[in-house]
Design an enzyme around this catalytic site. Structure first.
Site, short mmCIF file in Angstrom:
data_model
loop_
_atom_site.label_atom_id
_atom_site.label_comp_id
_atom_site.label_asym_id
_atom_site.label_seq_id
_atom_site.Cartn_x
_atom_site.Cartn_y
_atom_site.Cartn_z
N CYS A 2 0.84 -1.24 -0.03
CA CYS A 2 0.16 -0.11 0.04
C CYS A 2 0.87 1.20 -0.01
O CYS A 2 2.19 1.05 0.06
CB CYS A 2 -0.82 0.03 1.31
SG CYS A 2 -2.00 -1.55 1.55
N ARG A 27 1.26 1.52 -5.86
CA ARG A 27 1.37 0.65 -4.84
C ARG A 27 0.02 -0.09 -4.36
O ARG A 27 -0.04 -0.92 -3.36
CB ARG A 27 1.95 1.27 -3.55
CG ARG A 27 3.33 1.80 -3.85
CD ARG A 27 3.76 2.58 -2.78
NE ARG A 27 4.04 1.46 -1.55
CZ ARG A 27 5.08 0.93 -1.59
NH1 ARG A 27 6.18 0.82 -2.22
NH2 ARG A 27 5.19 -0.14 -0.55
N TRP A 75 -4.08 -1.35 -1.27
CA TRP A 75 -4.05 -2.76 -1.91
C TRP A 75 -4.43 -3.81 -0.96
O TRP A 75 -3.73 -4.09 -0.14
CB TRP A 75 -2.60 -2.95 -2.40
CG TRP A 75 -2.64 -4.38 -3.20
CD1 TRP A 75 -2.04 -5.43 -3.04
CD2 TRP A 75 -3.04 -4.44 -4.78
NE1 TRP A 75 -2.09 -6.36 -3.91
CE2 TRP A 75 -2.56 -5.72 -4.94
CE3 TRP A 75 -3.54 -3.71 -5.53
CZ2 TRP A 75 -2.87 -6.35 -6.30
CZ3 TRP A 75 -3.62 -4.03 -6.95
CH2 TRP A 75 -3.57 -5.47 -7.25
N ASN A 99 1.27 -0.21 5.91
CA ASN A 99 1.59 -0.96 4.77
C ASN A 99 2.19 -2.28 5.21
O ASN A 99 3.26 -1.90 5.98
CB ASN A 99 2.48 -0.23 3.90
CG ASN A 99 3.10 -0.93 2.87
OD1 ASN A 99 2.50 -2.01 2.31
ND2 ASN A 99 4.11 -0.40 2.38
N GLY A 100 1.53 -3.39 4.82
CA GLY A 100 2.32 -4.63 5.61
C GLY A 100 1.21 -5.58 5.79
O GLY A 100 0.25 -5.55 5.57
N GLU A 484 8.07 -20.77 -19.43
CA GLU A 484 8.00 -19.25 -19.02
C GLU A 484 8.87 -18.11 -19.68
O GLU A 484 8.77 -17.23 -19.96
CB GLU A 484 7.83 -19.34 -17.35
CG GLU A 484 7.71 -17.91 -16.76
CD GLU A 484 6.72 -16.90 -17.25
OE1 GLU A 484 5.58 -17.57 -17.99
OE2 GLU A 484 6.62 -15.82 -16.84
N LYS A 488 8.31 -15.15 -21.57
CA LYS A 488 8.56 -13.61 -21.32
C LYS A 488 9.38 -13.12 -22.52
O LYS A 488 9.10 -11.85 -23.00
CB LYS A 488 9.52 -13.70 -20.11
CG LYS A 488 9.14 -14.02 -18.95
CD LYS A 488 8.35 -12.64 -18.29
CE LYS A 488 6.91 -12.68 -18.93
NZ LYS A 488 6.02 -13.60 -18.04
N GLU A 491 7.16 -12.01 -25.32
CA GLU A 491 6.27 -10.89 -25.11
C GLU A 491 6.96 -9.63 -25.25
O GLU A 491 6.10 -8.70 -25.72
CB GLU A 491 5.52 -11.11 -23.52
CG GLU A 491 4.55 -12.26 -23.23
CD GLU A 491 4.24 -12.18 -21.97
OE1 GLU A 491 4.91 -12.08 -21.07
OE2 GLU A 491 2.69 -11.98 -21.65
N HIS A 507 11.68 -35.28 -30.65
CA HIS A 507 10.56 -35.70 -31.34
C HIS A 507 9.89 -34.45 -32.39
O HIS A 507 8.92 -34.46 -32.58
CB HIS A 507 9.30 -35.95 -30.45
CG HIS A 507 9.67 -37.03 -29.19
ND1 HIS A 507 9.50 -38.46 -30.17
CD2 HIS A 507 9.95 -37.21 -28.09
CE1 HIS A 507 9.89 -39.12 -28.77
NE2 HIS A 507 10.31 -38.54 -27.84
N LYS A 604 -2.83 -5.93 -19.71
CA LYS A 604 -2.43 -6.66 -18.40
C LYS A 604 -3.49 -7.50 -17.92
O LYS A 604 -3.21 -8.42 -17.18
CB LYS A 604 -2.16 -5.50 -17.18
CG LYS A 604 -1.50 -6.14 -15.98
CD LYS A 604 -0.26 -6.52 -15.75
CE LYS A 604 0.04 -7.15 -14.88
NZ LYS A 604 1.44 -8.14 -14.92
#
Ligand code: M6R
Length: 609
Positions: A2, A27, A75, A99-100, A484, A488, A491, A507, A604
């Site tokens: 946050c 944040r 958040w 925040n936490g 992945e 990446k 993208e 193969h 996103k």
């Protein structure tokens, strides 16, 4: 994650605080609020759900005028986004922004409720307000010592700012494992989660360290440790441009987020692991032990990067819980006529929690009687809402379109889930669970080591940036990491890349290999090492240039561009081996000059079919 801000000085501070929050919206942005000392002994609070524009509107209706105040943009981690759960939280004359994550919030809340405290929110933060209020009521010492006693009762991560009507023109800030920086002005002091919120007012800052607090008054910032020892620290001058500051000094959000991964994993694990018992805290995982015993099949659904985390999740569930498991991409579930039923645990993995294809798969499975568990990063998003339980990753908002920290946080969450299922069903011994959980808790440290290879990876990126195609190979949980790595790269650099199970190479893809096709091999020292090495030699024999992700100390891999990762237990390898691949894609894309944070054609959150 946050954003918090605070101001004490001679200016009317409400709009100044909102401007500070605007710089911290990256944040968190599900709700926001301010607490301002409006007159002697009085603290006014205004909060609103949604983005800061809603707080602006609320302040237009109920203005707050005063020269000392704190603010927050949220958040959500505990308690859905709502006005009641928005910060600041108030107890008597005390207002707190935080925040936490407070780990022992359940037991503290129970204690306070037993003493007659009535809670108005579902957050862990409100507890802090009540604890400080309780300690202030004892009138033992000053504001700082009351806060110290209250904080001594907390376990977990926090950056906190507190105002109290009884102590005018003063803000108290404290930090443990969440960031907090103090801005030193001329006759005014500010505090914030991050530098961008301060730059309009000052470039002289003091970074608070873990276990420290500060009393901020107009002309002084008095630092001490949480156990009361005075600290002297000179301010530092920040010469970042506002654009650099927003990204914490990094060139792109993606790079910042790659480097945030150790913290994202710490937050995702926080308060969820009992190593001594070799158990996961059941309330945190979204599946009860009773339900775990009844599961006949685990069915993962996800898209893109989240589907790669799901493949690792499948391997872990099979290995550690001995439950048949399968993975399917969301769009194919809605295309086929799938068969789900009671006895199926459907695990929907989604960073945003809003992906339309995954959501459709969830609805289909639920209608057929399956039990749905969402693994998501956004609290109360559509997929968790449509599910029976939720296991949240706590990676904080991810701004770069290419997912990095959310991916590794998903891996951490799914490994915890597999351990939990294994323990609940008696498939995993306490000793084995302890070994894996210890290894998981050590991952942030290993990630920091892996990130130290960034310069070396950057040099390799210079060598390979002109490649037209690349192949990524891996075995076991190295396979989803190969997938992945390839995703990446395509993208953000627009280089054509494919990820393959190393054993599948002969193969078909082997036909593509020549000196023009760099091959990335995920080859740490694990149970598959020798077989992966055979594949690596097959590739080398066809003149391809090889980049190999290998374990520190491995001297057997020669004739390749090696990137070393620290030696870790096999179960947590994917959380570490993916880091060089994220860095490689990032640096190649940056060399090519593509729009790293907003690659062409990508969104996103994909809320369309
Ligand atoms: O929000 P989700 O995790 O459900 O998103 C799924 C994919 O759209 C997402 O992972 C996508 O592949 C990203 N661009 C990955 O970098």
């Amino acid at each position: 994650m946050c954003g918090i801000v605070g101001y004490v000085g001679d200016k009317d501070c409400a709009s100044l605080l909102v401007e500070g929050l605007r710089k911290l919206e990256y944040r968190g942005y599900d709700s926001a609020g301010l607490a301002v000392e409006t007159s002697a002994g009085k603290v006014g609070v205004v909060r609103a759900v949604g983005k800061l524009a809603n707080l602006d509107a609320a302040l237009a209706k109920t203005p707050l005028s005063g020269k000392t105040g704190i603010g927050h943009t949220r958040w959500a981690t505990h308690g859905r986004p709502s006005e009641a759960n928005a910060h600041p939280h108030v107890a008597g004359n005390v207002a707190v922004v935080h925040n936490g994550i407070i780990e022992n919030h359940v037991e503290l809340r129970r204690g306070l409720e037993a003493a007659g405290v009535k809670f108005t929110s579902d957050t862990d933060t409100e507890i802090v307000a009540h604890l400080v209020h309780e300690e202030m009521g004892k009138k033992q010492g000053d504001f700082a010592s009351s806060v110290r006693r209250a904080l001594a009762r907390l376990r977990g991560a926090y950056a906190i700012a507190i105002v109290c009507g009884d102590v005018p023109e003063t803000i108290l800030v404290a930090k443990n494992a969440s960031p907090l920086v103090i801005g030193i002005g001329d006759g005014e002091m500010m505090a914030a989660s991050d530098i961008p919120a301060l730059l309009a007012h000052t470039r002289d800052v003091i970074f608070l360290e873990d276990g420290e607090m500060a009393v901020l008054e107009k002309k002084s910032a008095t630092l001490s440790t949480l156990d009361g020892k005075p600290i002297t620290r000179a301010p530092k001058r920040i010469d970042w441009s506002p654009a650099q500051a927003e990204k914490g000094g990094f060139k792109h959000f993606m790079l910042k987020e790659i480097f945030e991964q150790p913290r994202a994993i710490e937050d995702t694990l926080r308060g969820r692991i009992d190593v001594t018992a070799g158990e996961i805290v059941e309330e945190e995982i979204g599946v009860t032990a009773t339900l775990a015993k009844k599961i006949a099949r685990v069915y993962f659904v996800a898209c893109g990067t989240s589907s790669h985390a799901a493949i690792a999740g499948r391997y872990w569930v099979e290995q550690l819980a001995r439950i048949p498991a399968t993975v399917e991409i969301g769009s194919e579930v809605r295309t086929r006529e799938p068969v789900f039923g009671p006895g199926d645990l459907v695990v929907a993995v989604s960073q945003s929690g809003e992906t339309a294809d995954t959501l459709a798969a969830v609805r289909t499975a639920k209608a057929m009687g399956a039990h749905i568990l969402a693994v998501a990063n956004v609290l109360d998003s559509a997929i968790p809402r449509a599910s029976d339980g939720a296991l949240y990753t706590h990676a904080g908002p991810e701004i770069g379109v290419a997912s990095t920290k959310c991916f590794t946080a998903q891996l951490a969450a799914l490994l915890m889930l597999a351990v939990h299922l294994g323990r609940a069903r008696g498939a995993l011994s306490k000793e084995e669970a302890r070994r894996i959980l210890d290894a998981l808790l050590a991952v942030p440290h290993a990630m920091r080591d892996a990130l130290e290879e960034a310069e070396h990876v950057k040099n390799l990126a210079r060598k390979y940036a002109r490649a037209r195609d690349m192949l990524f190979l891996g075995r076991g949980t190295g396979f989803p990491i190969a997938l992945e790595g390839a995703l990446k790269l395509k993208e953000i650099s627009y280089i054509h890349a494919e990820g393959y199970a190393a054993g599948e190479m002969k193969h078909g893809p082997i036909a593509l290999i020549d000196e023009e096709m760099p091959v990335v091999v995920v080859a740490p020292r694990d149970a598959h090492y020798e077989k992966t090495m055979s594949n690596l030699h097959e590739v080398r024999a066809r003149e391809a240039q090889v980049i190999a992700v290998v374990s520190e100390g491995d001297k057997d891999v020669v004739g390749v561009d090696a990137i070393r990762v620290p030696v870790v237990e096999p179960e947590v390898l994917p959380l570490v081996t993916v880091i060089p691949l994220q860095l490689l894609s990032y640096f190649i894309a940056d060399i090519k000059g593509t729009d790293v944070d907003q690659p062409r054609n990508l969104a996103k959150t994909v809320t369309v079919e």
